[in-house]
Motif scaffolding. Structure first.
Motif, mmCIF file in Angstrom:
data_model
loop_
_atom_site.group_PDB
_atom_site.id
_atom_site.type_symbol
_atom_site.label_atom_id
_atom_site.label_comp_id
_atom_site.label_asym_id
_atom_site.label_seq_id
_atom_site.Cartn_x
_atom_site.Cartn_y
_atom_site.Cartn_z
ATOM 1 N N MET A 1 -46.767 -31.224 -16.647
ATOM 2 C CA MET A 1 -45.512 -31.767 -16.331
ATOM 3 C C MET A 1 -45.252 -32.761 -17.601
ATOM 4 N N ARG A 2 -44.067 -33.050 -17.705
ATOM 5 C CA ARG A 2 -43.612 -33.888 -18.833
ATOM 6 C C ARG A 2 -43.846 -35.206 -19.074
ATOM 7 N N LYS B 1 -60.399 -16.984 -10.107
ATOM 8 C CA LYS B 1 -59.326 -16.659 -11.056
ATOM 9 C C LYS B 1 -58.496 -18.033 -11.519
ATOM 10 N N ASN B 2 -57.962 -17.837 -12.619
ATOM 11 C CA ASN B 2 -57.176 -19.010 -13.148
ATOM 12 C C ASN B 2 -55.687 -18.649 -13.100
ATOM 13 N N VAL B 3 -54.853 -20.037 -13.193
ATOM 14 C CA VAL B 3 -53.426 -19.816 -13.276
ATOM 15 C C VAL B 3 -52.922 -21.094 -13.910
ATOM 16 N N ILE B 4 -51.920 -21.007 -14.638
ATOM 17 C CA ILE B 4 -51.047 -22.039 -15.473
ATOM 18 C C ILE B 4 -49.712 -22.101 -14.812
ATOM 19 N N ILE B 5 -49.485 -23.300 -14.441
ATOM 20 C CA ILE B 5 -48.643 -23.600 -13.712
ATOM 21 C C ILE B 5 -47.806 -24.809 -14.702
ATOM 22 N N GLY C 1 -40.774 -29.609 -6.622
ATOM 23 C CA GLY C 1 -40.138 -28.264 -6.612
ATOM 24 C C GLY C 1 -41.276 -27.145 -6.629
ATOM 25 N N PHE C 2 -40.835 -25.978 -7.048
ATOM 26 C CA PHE C 2 -41.609 -25.221 -6.679
ATOM 27 C C PHE C 2 -42.762 -24.824 -7.779
ATOM 28 N N GLY C 3 -42.749 -25.555 -8.715
ATOM 29 C CA GLY C 3 -43.852 -25.809 -9.686
ATOM 30 C C GLY C 3 -45.025 -26.613 -8.681
ATOM 31 N N TYR C 4 -44.721 -27.631 -8.253
ATOM 32 C CA TYR C 4 -45.521 -28.360 -7.420
ATOM 33 C C TYR C 4 -46.204 -27.503 -6.421
ATOM 34 N N LEU C 5 -45.302 -26.955 -5.541
ATOM 35 C CA LEU C 5 -45.688 -26.094 -4.361
ATOM 36 C C LEU C 5 -46.655 -24.907 -4.692
#
Length: 43
Positions: free
Chosen positions: A32-33, A2-6, A12-16
């Motif tokens: 990330m920016r 499965k694939n996911v885009i974060i 924070g929550f994005g990293y975790l």
């Protein structure tokens, strides 16, 4: 697999979330920016 885009994965929550998905066998595409700044060690 499965694939996911974060987005906002530098902290924070994005990293975790990115780490949790990756640790559970997902293929993670994380953004990330400023990947060359203080976040460079998390690539």
């Amino acid at each position: 697999m499965k694939n996911v885009i974060i987005t906002g994965s530098s902290n924070g929550f994005g990293y975790l979330s990115a780490k949790l998905f990756a640790d559970n066998g997902y293929k993670v595409y994380a953004t990330m920016r400023n990947p060359d700044g203080s976040n460079s060690e998390k690539k």
